[in-house]
Design a protein around this motif. Structure first.
Motif, PDB file in Angstrom:
ATOM      1  N   LYS A 141       0.229   9.117   9.776  1.00 14.13           N
ATOM      2  CA  LYS A 141      -0.782  10.157   9.557  1.00 14.13           C
ATOM      3  C   LYS A 141      -0.165  11.520   9.267  1.00 14.13           C
ATOM      4  O   LYS A 141      -0.710  12.308   8.490  1.00 14.13           O
ATOM      5  N   ALA A 142       0.976  11.819   9.909  1.00 13.72           N
ATOM      6  CA  ALA A 142       1.568  13.144   9.773  1.00 13.72           C
ATOM      7  C   ALA A 142       2.353  13.313   8.491  1.00 13.72           C
ATOM      8  O   ALA A 142       2.521  14.438   7.998  1.00 13.72           O
ATOM      9  N   TYR A 143       2.816  12.208   7.897  1.00 14.69           N
ATOM     10  CA  TYR A 143       3.772  12.329   6.789  1.00 14.69           C
ATOM     11  C   TYR A 143       3.510  11.337   5.651  1.00 14.69           C
ATOM     12  O   TYR A 143       3.367  11.738   4.493  1.00 14.69           O
ATOM     13  N   ALA A 144       3.417  10.057   5.987  1.00 15.21           N
ATOM     14  CA  ALA A 144       3.358   9.031   4.940  1.00 15.21           C
ATOM     15  C   ALA A 144       2.068   9.073   4.134  1.00 15.21           C
ATOM     16  O   ALA A 144       2.079   8.890   2.912  1.00 15.21           O
ATOM     17  N   GLN A 145       0.929   9.307   4.801  1.00  9.13           N
ATOM     18  CA  GLN A 145      -0.335   9.357   4.066  1.00  9.13           C
ATOM     19  C   GLN A 145      -0.565  10.667   3.317  1.00  9.13           C
ATOM     20  O   GLN A 145      -1.022  10.651   2.166  1.00  9.13           O
ATOM     21  N   PRO A 146      -0.267  11.833   3.908  1.00  5.80           N
ATOM     22  CA  PRO A 146      -0.601  13.085   3.210  1.00  5.80           C
ATOM     23  C   PRO A 146       0.148  13.310   1.903  1.00  5.80           C
ATOM     24  O   PRO A 146      -0.420  13.864   0.955  1.00  5.80           O
ATOM     25  N   ILE A 147       1.404  12.903   1.805  1.00  7.55           N
ATOM     26  CA  ILE A 147       2.193  13.207   0.602  1.00  7.55           C
ATOM     27  C   ILE A 147       1.586  12.534  -0.636  1.00  7.55           C
ATOM     28  O   ILE A 147       1.270  13.213  -1.617  1.00  7.55           O
ATOM     29  N   PRO A 148       1.391  11.212  -0.645  1.00 14.04           N
ATOM     30  CA  PRO A 148       0.759  10.616  -1.833  1.00 14.04           C
ATOM     31  C   PRO A 148      -0.681  11.058  -2.027  1.00 14.04           C
ATOM     32  O   PRO A 148      -1.161  11.120  -3.162  1.00 14.04           O
ATOM     33  N   ALA A 149      -1.394  11.390  -0.920  1.00 13.61           N
ATOM     34  CA  ALA A 149      -2.782  11.853  -1.060  1.00 13.61           C
ATOM     35  C   ALA A 149      -2.826  13.170  -1.827  1.00 13.61           C
ATOM     36  O   ALA A 149      -3.636  13.348  -2.751  1.00 13.61           O
ATOM     37  N   ILE A 150      -1.968  14.105  -1.462  1.00  9.98           N
ATOM     38  CA  ILE A 150      -1.947  15.397  -2.152  1.00  9.98           C
ATOM     39  C   ILE A 150      -1.523  15.221  -3.604  1.00  9.98           C
ATOM     40  O   ILE A 150      -2.108  15.817  -4.518  1.00  9.98           O
ATOM     41  N   MET A 151      -0.528  14.376  -3.828  1.00 11.87           N
ATOM     42  CA  MET A 151      -0.035  14.211  -5.203  1.00 11.87           C
ATOM     43  C   MET A 151      -1.074  13.542  -6.100  1.00 11.87           C
ATOM     44  O   MET A 151      -1.247  13.950  -7.253  1.00 11.87           O
ATOM     45  N   LEU A 234      -2.470   5.545  -3.630  1.00 12.17           N
ATOM     46  CA  LEU A 234      -2.456   6.183  -2.312  1.00 12.17           C
ATOM     47  C   LEU A 234      -2.021   5.211  -1.219  1.00 12.17           C
ATOM     48  O   LEU A 234      -1.033   5.438  -0.513  1.00 12.17           O
ATOM     49  N   ASP A 235      -2.722   4.117  -1.093  1.00 14.25           N
ATOM     50  CA  ASP A 235      -2.491   3.184   0.003  1.00 14.25           C
ATOM     51  C   ASP A 235      -1.097   2.569  -0.067  1.00 14.25           C
ATOM     52  O   ASP A 235      -0.380   2.477   0.930  1.00 14.25           O
ATOM     53  N   THR A 236      -0.685   2.143  -1.258  1.00 12.91           N
ATOM     54  CA  THR A 236       0.597   1.464  -1.389  1.00 12.91           C
ATOM     55  C   THR A 236       1.759   2.393  -1.053  1.00 12.91           C
ATOM     56  O   THR A 236       2.653   2.028  -0.290  1.00 12.91           O
ATOM     57  N   THR A 237       1.766   3.592  -1.611  1.00 14.81           N
ATOM     58  CA  THR A 237       2.888   4.500  -1.378  1.00 14.81           C
ATOM     59  C   THR A 237       2.940   4.946   0.077  1.00 14.81           C
ATOM     60  O   THR A 237       4.022   5.047   0.670  1.00 14.81           O
ATOM     61  N   ALA A 238       1.792   5.219   0.682  1.00 12.71           N
ATOM     62  CA  ALA A 238       1.770   5.593   2.094  1.00 12.71           C
ATOM     63  C   ALA A 238       2.389   4.497   2.954  1.00 12.71           C
ATOM     64  O   ALA A 238       3.184   4.767   3.867  1.00 12.71           O
ATOM     65  N   ASN A 239       2.045   3.255   2.666  1.00 16.74           N
ATOM     66  CA  ASN A 239       2.604   2.151   3.442  1.00 16.74           C
ATOM     67  C   ASN A 239       4.083   1.951   3.168  1.00 16.74           C
ATOM     68  O   ASN A 239       4.835   1.576   4.069  1.00 16.74           O
ATOM     69  N   GLN A 345       3.754   3.104 -11.016  1.00 17.18           N
ATOM     70  CA  GLN A 345       5.036   2.823 -10.350  1.00 17.18           C
ATOM     71  C   GLN A 345       6.015   3.991 -10.437  1.00 17.18           C
ATOM     72  O   GLN A 345       6.795   4.225  -9.503  1.00 17.18           O
ATOM     73  N   GLN A 346       5.979   4.753 -11.539  1.00 14.18           N
ATOM     74  CA  GLN A 346       6.928   5.863 -11.654  1.00 14.18           C
ATOM     75  C   GLN A 346       6.584   7.000 -10.687  1.00 14.18           C
ATOM     76  O   GLN A 346       7.478   7.644 -10.130  1.00 14.18           O
ATOM     77  N   LEU A 347       5.304   7.246 -10.471  1.00 15.88           N
ATOM     78  CA  LEU A 347       4.905   8.246  -9.479  1.00 15.88           C
ATOM     79  C   LEU A 347       5.322   7.793  -8.085  1.00 15.88           C
ATOM     80  O   LEU A 347       5.841   8.591  -7.283  1.00 15.88           O
ATOM     81  N   ALA A 348       5.119   6.525  -7.772  1.00 15.19           N
ATOM     82  CA  ALA A 348       5.520   5.996  -6.468  1.00 15.19           C
ATOM     83  C   ALA A 348       7.014   6.159  -6.265  1.00 15.19           C
ATOM     84  O   ALA A 348       7.474   6.545  -5.172  1.00 15.19           O
ATOM     85  N   ARG A 349       7.793   5.878  -7.283  1.00 14.93           N
ATOM     86  CA  ARG A 349       9.254   6.003  -7.166  1.00 14.93           C
ATOM     87  C   ARG A 349       9.658   7.446  -6.873  1.00 14.93           C
ATOM     88  O   ARG A 349      10.514   7.704  -6.026  1.00 14.93           O
ATOM     89  N   VAL A 350       9.046   8.392  -7.583  1.00 14.41           N
ATOM     90  CA  VAL A 350       9.367   9.799  -7.351  1.00 14.41           C
ATOM     91  C   VAL A 350       9.061  10.172  -5.907  1.00 14.41           C
ATOM     92  O   VAL A 350       9.868  10.809  -5.218  1.00 14.41           O
ATOM     93  N   GLU A 351       7.900   9.776  -5.411  1.00 12.97           N
ATOM     94  CA  GLU A 351       7.505  10.122  -4.045  1.00 12.97           C
ATOM     95  C   GLU A 351       8.451   9.509  -3.018  1.00 12.97           C
ATOM     96  O   GLU A 351       8.848  10.163  -2.045  1.00 12.97           O
ATOM     97  N   LEU A 352       8.839   8.258  -3.221  1.00 12.47           N
ATOM     98  CA  LEU A 352       9.725   7.583  -2.283  1.00 12.47           C
ATOM     99  C   LEU A 352      11.135   8.163  -2.328  1.00 12.47           C
ATOM    100  O   LEU A 352      11.776   8.339  -1.280  1.00 12.47           O
ATOM    101  N   ARG A 353      11.621   8.474  -3.531  1.00 18.16           N
ATOM    102  CA  ARG A 353      12.974   9.030  -3.661  1.00 18.16           C
ATOM    103  C   ARG A 353      13.105  10.372  -2.963  1.00 18.16           C
ATOM    104  O   ARG A 353      14.182  10.740  -2.499  1.00 18.16           O
ATOM    105  N   VAL A 354      12.015  11.109  -2.916  1.00 21.74           N
ATOM    106  CA  VAL A 354      12.035  12.411  -2.254  1.00 21.74           C
ATOM    107  C   VAL A 354      11.752  12.265  -0.763  1.00 21.74           C
ATOM    108  O   VAL A 354      12.479  12.799   0.087  1.00 21.74           O
ATOM    109  N   ALA A 355      10.691  11.546  -0.397  1.00 19.77           N
ATOM    110  CA  ALA A 355      10.185  11.553   0.979  1.00 19.77           C
ATOM    111  C   ALA A 355      11.129  10.901   1.980  1.00 19.77           C
ATOM    112  O   ALA A 355      11.302  11.414   3.095  1.00 19.77           O
TER     113      ALA A 355
END
Length: 393
Positions: A141-151, A234-239, A345-355
Motif C-alpha cells: 500500500k505504501a509503495y508498490a501500488q501508488p507508483i504505477p497508479a500515479i503513472m 496497475l495491478d500487474t506492476t504493483a504485484n 510492458q515497456q512502461l512496466a519495465r521502466v517502473e520496475l527498473r526504477v522502483a
C-alpha cells in the motif's frame, strides 16, 4: 491417450515463488496433457516453453472470452461473456488488429523511457513518505501500488484533482473479494473513464486518451480501452514490485548484488519477471482442428497455457528454479507472446527498473516484519502476488 488431469494450482508451502509442483512433473512427462475442467469440458494443459509459445503465436487459437473454459471456474458458473467494447485482449483479428495499431504507437520503448525521470520523482516521493511514516508498514500500500497508479493516471491524463478518487476506485477493484465485487468496482472505473473521454474530446491535453480522441474510436470504445489499460497496467506492476521485493528479501545474495550494481537493473527485472511469472495462466481455444506436438486438438477445445511452468522450463532456461539476476532471461513469457503480448510492458519495465533498486538503496536494512510464512499470498486470482507485505527497516 492418458487419463485427464486436474488443473494444478496449489503452490508449495516451502517456497511461495515456485509454480505448483505438479506442473513441473507434467512438463517433463506430458508437456501437453488432457485437462478436465470443473464445468465438464475436456481440454488441454500445455506446460513447456516451446509449446506455450507456439500456441500463443498460432492464429488458429482464439482468445475470445465467450469461447473459452476457465480451469478454476466452478461447475454451474456458465460461459464467460464476450469481451466488453474496447477490451482487445478478448478479441481476434481483424477487430484486435484495429485497436492494436492505434495503441502501439502510444507505448513504444522510446516514449515509455522518456517517462523515466517522472517515475524517479514519484518513487523518491514515496520513499520519503515511507521514511516519515517509519516502520513497520505495508509495502504494497505504501509503495508498490501508488507508483504505477500515479503513472497510469498521468499516461491516461487523469486530472490531478481526480487522482485520489481514481486511485481509490482502482484499489477497490484490486482488493475485491469476489468476481461480482470486482465487476462492480471496474464498472465504476469505466463510468469515470467514460466521463473523462468526453472531457478529453472537448479539451485535449498531452496524454494517451487525448491522442486517441483523434482516431476513429467511439466514445464507448475509448472508455473500454482506457479501463483495460488501467486494469492491465496497475495491478500487474504493483504485484511485481511487492512480490519482487519479497523474493529479493528471501535471496539476500541477489539483493546485495542489485543494490551494489545499479547497472544490473535491466537483467534483474527480466529475471524477476521470468522467475515469478505473476500472470501465470493463459487460455486459448481451437478455432479448428489443430495438431500440436502429435496431439489432435479438436475445434472448440480449450487449451490452458501454464506460463509459470514454461518460464521454469530447463529446456529454455538452465537451472530454472534458481533466481539469478545475472541470467539472460530474454525470451521469457511473462508478458505472453504473439499478437496479445502485453501492450504496456515497456512502461512496466521502466517502473520496475526504477522502483526496486531505489527501494533497496534507500533502506539497506529493509526486511520482513513477519515470518515469510505469515505473508498473505494472493492465490485466487489470475495475477499472483501478496495481499500485503509487512516490512521494517
Amino acid at each position: 491417450m492418458s487419463e485427464s488431469v486436474a488443473f494444478p494450482h496449489e503452490r508449495p508451502a516451502r517456497c511461495p515463488f515456485d509454480p505448483p509442483e505438479e506442473l513441473a512433473s507434467l512438463r517433463e512427462r506430458q508437456p501437453i496433457a488432457r485437462l478436465a475442467f470443473a464445468d465438464g469440458h475436456q481440454g488441454w494443459l500445455v506446460t513447456s516453453h516451446s509449446l506455450v509459445r507456439e500456441v500463443l503465436a498460432d492464429p488458429r487459437f482464439t482468445s475470445r472470452y465467450e469461447l473459452l473454459h476457465h480451469p478454476l471456474v466452478p461447475a454451474g458458473s456458465g460461459p464467460m461473456p464476450p469481451a466488453p467494447i474496447g477490451d482487445l485482449s478478448g478479441l481476434d483479428a481483424p477487430e484486435h488488429t484495429r485497436y492494436r495499431k492505434l495503441l502501439t504507437g502510444q507505448f513504444t520503448v522510446r516514449r515509455m523511457r522518456q517517462l523515466t525521470g517522472r517515475v524517479e520523482e514519484v518513487t523518491a516521493e514515496h520513499l520519503d513518505a515511507m521514511q516519515r511514516q517509519g516502520p513497520p508498514l505495508d509495502l504494497l500500500k505504501a509503495y508498490a501500488q501508488p507508483i504505477p497508479a500515479i503513472m497510469i493516471c498521468e499516461v491516461l491524463g487523469v486530472p490531478y484533482a481526480d487522482r485520489d478518487t481514481f486511485r481509490r476506485q482502482a484499489a477497490d477493484s484490486i482488493a475485491a473479494s469476489s468476481p461480482q465485487d470486482q465487476f462492480t468496482a471496474f464498472a465504476a472505473l469505466g463510468e469515470y473513464i467514460g466521463d473523462l473521454v468526453l472531457a478529453k474530446r472537448a479539451d485535449p491535453t498531452d496524454d494517451v486518451l487525448s491522442d486517441l480522441t483523434g482516431t476513429d474510436l467511439s466514445d464507448e470504445e475509448l472508455a473500454g480501452v482506457g479501463t483495460l489499460l488501467l486494469g492491465a497496467g496497475l495491478d500487474t506492476t504493483a504485484n511485481m514490485i511487492a512480490l519482487g521485493t519479497f523474493a529479493l528479501l528471501q535471496h539476500p545474495g541477489q539483493l546485495t548484488a542489485l543494490r551494489e550494481d545499479p547497472g544490473l537493473a535491466d537483467k534483474a527485472v527480466e529475471e524477476l519477471l521470468r522467475y515469478l511469472t505473476i500472470a501465470h495462466t493463459g487460455i486459448r481455444a481451437a478455432l479448428r482442428d489443430v495438431e500440436l506436438n502429435g496431439h489432435l486438438i479438436r475445434e472448440g477445445e480449450t487449451v490452458v497455457l501454464a506460463a509459470n511452468a514454461a518460464n521454469r522450463d530447463p529446456a529454455r532456461f538452465p537451472d530454472p528454479d534458481t533466481l539469478d539476476l545475472n541470467r539472460q532471461a530474454t525470451g521469457h513469457l511473462a508478458f505472453a507472446h504473439g499478437i496479445h503480448q502485453c501492450l504496456g510492458q515497456q512502461l512496466a519495465r521502466v517502473e520496475l527498473r526504477v522502483a526496486l533498486p531505489a527501494l533497496l538503496t534507500r533502506f539497506p536494512g529493509l526486511r520482513l516484519a513477519v515470518t515469510p510464512e505469515e505473508v498473505p499470498m494472493r492465490t485466487n486470482s489470475n495475477v499472483y502476488g501478496v495481499r500485503e507485505l509487512p516490512v521494517t527497516f
